[in-house]
Design an enzyme around this catalytic site. Structure first.
Site, PDB file in Angstrom:
ATOM      1  N   HIS A  99       0.921  -1.195  -0.260  1.00 46.63           N
ATOM      2  CA  HIS A  99      -0.153   0.309  -0.143  1.00 46.63           C
ATOM      3  C   HIS A  99       0.781   1.357   0.400  1.00 46.63           C
ATOM      4  CE1 HIS A  99       0.785  -1.355   3.970  1.00 46.63           C
ATOM      5  NE2 HIS A  99       1.053  -0.394   4.416  1.00 46.63           N
ATOM      6  N   LEU A 100       0.298   2.017  -1.307  1.00 45.67           N
ATOM      7  CA  LEU A 100       1.252   3.576  -0.736  1.00 45.67           C
ATOM      8  C   LEU A 100       0.412   4.209   0.244  1.00 45.67           C
ATOM      9  CD1 LEU A 100       1.500   4.584  -4.295  1.00 45.67           C
ATOM     10  CD2 LEU A 100       3.911   4.442  -2.878  1.00 45.67           C
ATOM     11  N   HIS A 101       1.011   5.051   1.074  1.00 40.48           N
ATOM     12  CA  HIS A 101       0.582   5.414   2.383  1.00 40.48           C
ATOM     13  C   HIS A 101       0.962   7.017   1.800  1.00 40.48           C
ATOM     14  CE1 HIS A 101       1.121   3.821   5.959  1.00 40.48           C
ATOM     15  NE2 HIS A 101       2.014   2.942   5.343  1.00 40.48           N
TER      16      HIS A 101
HETATM   17  P1  AMP Z   1       2.170  -0.314   7.349  1.00 43.10           P
HETATM   18  O1  AMP Z   1       2.788   0.321   8.575  1.00 43.10           O
HETATM   19  O2  AMP Z   1       3.041   0.517   6.558  1.00 43.10           O
HETATM   20  O3  AMP Z   1       1.983  -1.830   6.987  1.00 43.10           O
HETATM   21  O4  AMP Z   1       0.602   0.903   7.338  1.00 43.10           O
HETATM   22  C1  AMP Z   1      -0.100  -0.418   7.567  1.00 43.10           C
HETATM   23  C2  AMP Z   1      -1.208   1.061   8.147  1.00 43.10           C
HETATM   24  O5  AMP Z   1      -3.048   0.422   8.053  1.00 43.10           O
HETATM   25  C3  AMP Z   1      -1.705   2.219   9.080  1.00 43.10           C
HETATM   26  O6  AMP Z   1      -0.671   3.127   9.101  1.00 43.10           O
HETATM   27  C4  AMP Z   1      -2.621   1.791   9.536  1.00 43.10           C
HETATM   28  O7  AMP Z   1      -2.675   2.672  10.802  1.00 43.10           O
HETATM   29  C5  AMP Z   1      -3.484   1.183   9.002  1.00 43.10           C
HETATM   30  N1  AMP Z   1      -4.377   0.248   9.115  1.00 43.10           N
HETATM   31  C6  AMP Z   1      -4.556  -1.196   9.934  1.00 43.10           C
HETATM   32  N2  AMP Z   1      -6.156  -1.164  10.255  1.00 43.10           N
HETATM   33  C7  AMP Z   1      -6.816  -0.542   8.651  1.00 43.10           C
HETATM   34  C8  AMP Z   1      -7.329  -0.289   8.961  1.00 43.10           C
HETATM   35  N3  AMP Z   1      -9.280  -1.758   9.060  1.00 43.10           N
HETATM   36  N4  AMP Z   1      -8.565   0.471   7.952  1.00 43.10           N
HETATM   37  C9  AMP Z   1      -7.537   1.766   7.777  1.00 43.10           C
HETATM   38  N5  AMP Z   1      -6.472   1.568   7.592  1.00 43.10           N
HETATM   39  C10 AMP Z   1      -5.766   0.758   8.200  1.00 43.10           C
END
Ligand code: AMP
Ligand code: ZN
Length: 113
Positions: A99-101
């Site tokens: 996923h791209l933030h």
């Molecule tokens: P990463 O740490 O780069 O793998 O990013 C995962 C992101 O997903 C984090 O910023 C979390 O806050 C977000 N995240 C986890 N569960 C959910 C969810 N159910 N809905 C929206 N975002 C989520």
């Protein structure tokens, strides 16, 4: 299906959708780190950056196009924004579906923490 983002894409889990097409789904991060924090997620389950292959080239480019569009729509394009993709545990990756933030709406620091 154990992947949380696959469940979100399938609408088995709720999310605040921002954009969707046949290849990607973008939704608001549940724990935002900036005024704008949207996740751009391919519908294809790819666990990490290391699993991206040649056949994904167009998909990865499309994710950037979608990020651009959302940045413009949310009014942060000219001010500036950051795109982040973490890979494996030391980077902070917690969800193993790439996923791209898209982060913006406040000054960003460098180097990142
Ligand atoms: P990463 O740490 O780069 O793998 O990013 C995962 C992101 O997903 C984090 O910023 C979390 O806050 C977000 N995240 C986890 N569960 C959910 C969810 N159910 N809905 C929206 N975002 C989520
Ligand atoms: Zn997945």
């Amino acid at each position: 299906m154990s992947c949380i983002f696959c469940r979100i894409i399938e609408k088995r889990l709720s999310s605040r959708g921002v954009y969707e097409d046949d290849r990607v789904y973008a939704f608001e991060d549940i724990n935002p780190q900036a005024p704008v924090h949207t996740l751009i997620v391919p519908k294809k389950h790819i666990p990490t950056i290391l699993d991206v292959s040649e056949e994904d080239n167009e998909l990865i480019g499309h994710m950037f196009q979608v990020a651009n569009r959302i940045a413009i729509e949310k009014g942060i394009a000219d001010r500036g924004f950051r795109l982040v993709m973490n890979c494996n545990h030391e980077s902070g990756q917690t969800v193993f579906h790439i996923h791209l933030h898209l982060l913006g709406g406040r000054p960003m620091h460098w180097p990142p923490g």
